[in-house]
Write an enzyme that holds these catalytic residues in place. Structure first.
Site, PDB file in Angstrom:
ATOM      1  N   LYS A   1      44.924  39.564 175.879  1.00 48.77           N
ATOM      2  CA  LYS A   1      45.668  39.091 174.709  1.00 48.77           C
ATOM      3  C   LYS A   1      46.380  40.252 174.037  1.00 48.77           C
ATOM      4  CE  LYS A   1      45.184  34.432 175.597  1.00 48.77           C
ATOM      5  NZ  LYS A   1      43.658  34.004 175.782  1.00 48.77           N
TER       6      LYS A   1
ATOM      7  N   GLU B   1      48.710  30.359 166.994  1.00 43.26           N
ATOM      8  CA  GLU B   1      47.879  29.459 167.346  1.00 43.26           C
ATOM      9  C   GLU B   1      46.984  30.182 168.204  1.00 43.26           C
ATOM     10  OE1 GLU B   1      50.662  30.118 169.183  1.00 43.26           O
ATOM     11  OE2 GLU B   1      49.494  30.744 171.015  1.00 43.26           O
TER      12      GLU B   1
ATOM     13  N   SER C   1      40.309  38.111 183.275  1.00 42.18           N
ATOM     14  CA  SER C   1      41.015  38.587 182.123  1.00 42.18           C
ATOM     15  C   SER C   1      40.351  38.684 180.618  1.00 42.18           C
ATOM     16  CB  SER C   1      41.807  37.109 181.982  1.00 42.18           C
ATOM     17  OG  SER C   1      40.769  36.055 182.039  1.00 42.18           O
TER      18      SER C   1
HETATM   19  C1  LIG Z   1      43.404  32.948 176.556  1.00 41.19           C
HETATM   20  C2  LIG Z   1      42.763  33.628 177.683  1.00 41.19           C
HETATM   21  C3  LIG Z   1      43.165  32.888 179.219  1.00 41.19           C
HETATM   22  C4  LIG Z   1      44.092  31.872 179.260  1.00 41.19           C
HETATM   23  O1  LIG Z   1      45.475  32.322 179.025  1.00 41.19           O
HETATM   24  P1  LIG Z   1      46.576  32.846 179.908  1.00 41.19           P
HETATM   25  O2  LIG Z   1      47.888  32.826 178.766  1.00 41.19           O
HETATM   26  O3  LIG Z   1      46.806  31.737 180.936  1.00 41.19           O
HETATM   27  O4  LIG Z   1      46.292  34.016 180.365  1.00 41.19           O
HETATM   28  C5  LIG Z   1      42.357  33.401 180.242  1.00 41.19           C
HETATM   29  N1  LIG Z   1      41.411  34.345 180.016  1.00 41.19           N
HETATM   30  C6  LIG Z   1      41.115  34.784 178.837  1.00 41.19           C
HETATM   31  C7  LIG Z   1      39.841  35.642 178.540  1.00 41.19           C
HETATM   32  C8  LIG Z   1      41.740  34.386 177.660  1.00 41.19           C
HETATM   33  O5  LIG Z   1      41.294  34.847 176.310  1.00 41.19           O
END
Ligand SMILES: *Cc1c(COP(=O)(O)O)cnc(C)c1O
Length: 387
Positions: free
Chosen positions: A83, A105, A371
């Site tokens: 993010k 948000e 992620s």
């Molecule tokens: C917010 C988040 C997601 C989902 O958001 P995307 O916009 O689909 O990437 C996935 N993994 C993590 C660790 C997140 O914090």
């Protein structure tokens, strides 16, 4: 950049936001491609976020699944997820547009923490809208945002989750269009947001291409796997490879308790075309077009819409969407922890849970984007895996 991906996308917004959105579109055209913007963005990604993130060859995981698995380690970024790549870019844009205040948000709190972080870095005012349910399940992130100087505004409408927080943030932006920048956290919302967020996250896939070329002599993997909430880490992962047909693209969405149970956030499997938060895409809705409250064990995937890019790629067959249920994600999180010593975020565990479903050959190269890290999910993990 015309705002449409096939039939999806666009900017379906109230009259009062037209000026803000055109102003943002203009800034995307003039500021974002500029040398000065790019230099500052790349400098922060390197020295503040810690990029490039490693592309790690997970040997024990590879052995288990009989192919060569690389993990793109977005969990190692400052603030613990992908993010921050987007938040830094949009903060730099907001500052160049002369805005004083940033609103955002948040669902799991990761985007809220990333936004509060870049606002502290830039000395800007920060207001984060967060559903009450999510505030309860993500207490530590709420405390981090407060310590970083952000105001966390609880949202009680709907289920008190991400959709409701997004609606409130947009409502606030409508009322304060002059001095406020709306920093959206994913590839959703009206054009130009899906383009902007994908562009700012595309560093993930460009790094994968460079790293794979070095490690394997070819920048293209056989499979690319990422989880999808709104779609930003997935968009960042795949953008570089969309025009490379030999790369199979797999999007893991949240099946929740099962797509047939009604307790799910599997938008690509179940959604019908509709408009949510200013964009035309798939939306989980009932016969009357009312949005159905989604469910996932993972707050970051608990969203009833999906990015227009992803809707287009799945509709045209370029990408395949696979719903992963809560229990499969938990299993995958546990497995990565035990085999590789990496505790992933619950969201990322959905991408990892695709591995048992793949029919790979031994020399196939699979890249999974991790992620984020699992710190924020420890309560959930501990409740479910008591020793
Ligand atoms: C917010 C988040 C997601 C989902 O958001 P995307 O916009 O689909 O990437 C996935 N993994 C993590 C660790 C997140 O914090």
């Amino acid at each position: 950049m015309n705002g449409y991906y096939g039939e999806f996308g666009g900017a379906y917004i109230p009259e009062i936001l037209h000026r803000c959105v055109s102003e943002l579109e203009e800034a995307c055209r003039t500021i974002v491609p500029g040398e000065d913007f790019r230099r500052e963005y790349e400098d922060l990604l390197c020295h503040y976020v810690g990029r490039p993130s490693p592309l790690y060859h997970a040997k024990r995981l590879s052995e288990k699944y009989g192919c060569k698995i690389y993990l793109k380690r977005e969990d190692l970024n400052h603030t613990g997820a992908h993010k921050i790549n987007n938040a830094i870019g949009q903060m730099l844009l907001a500052r160049r547009m002369g805005k004083r205040r940033i609103v955002a948000e948040t669902g799991a709190g990761q985007h809220g923490v990333a936004t509060a972080t870049v606002c502290a870095l830039a000395g800007m005012d920060c207001k984060v809208f967060m559903g009450e349910t999510d505030i309860k399940r993500q207490r530590v992130n709420v405390e981090k945002m407060k310590m970083l100087g952000a105001e966390v505004v609880p949202v009680t409408s709907g289920n008190g989750t991400l959709k409701d927080a997004t609606s409130e943030a947009i409502r606030y932006w409508c009322c304060h269009p002059e001095d406020t920048y709306y920093l959206i956290g994913s590839t959703v919302g009206p054009h130009p947001y899906p383009w902007l967020v994908a562009h700012l996250q595309s560093v993930i896939g460009r790094e994968i291409a460079t790293q794979l070329a070095e490690l394997e002599g070819d920048f293209r993997p056989d499979y690319l796997i990422a989880c999808v909430g709104g779609g930003s880490n997935a968009a960042g992962t795949i953008l570089r490879f969309i025009d490379e047909p030999r790369v199979n693209i797999i999007l893991a969405e949240a099946g929740g308790k099962g797509v047939e149970t009604g307790q799910t956030a599997a938008t690509l499997a179940l959604g019908r075309v509709g408009i949510l938060h200013g964009s035309r895409s798939y939306v989980i809705q009932n016969e009357d077009g009312q949005v159905i409250e989604p469910y996932s064990i993972s707050a970051g995937l608990d969203y009833p819409g999906v990015g227009p890019l992803h809707a287009h790629l799945v509709t045209t067959g370029r990408a395949k969407a696979i719903p992963i249920n809560d229990d499969e994600a938990l299993q995958a999180a546990y497995e990565l922890t035990q085999l590789e010593g990496i505790i992933p975020a619950l969201e990322s565990a959905h991408a990892l849970a695709v591995l048992p479903r793949l029919k790979t050959k031994p020399d196939d190269i699979v890249v999974v984007t991790v992620s984020g890290r699992g710190d924020k999910d420890m309560d959930t993990y501990l409740d479910l895996f008591t020793i």
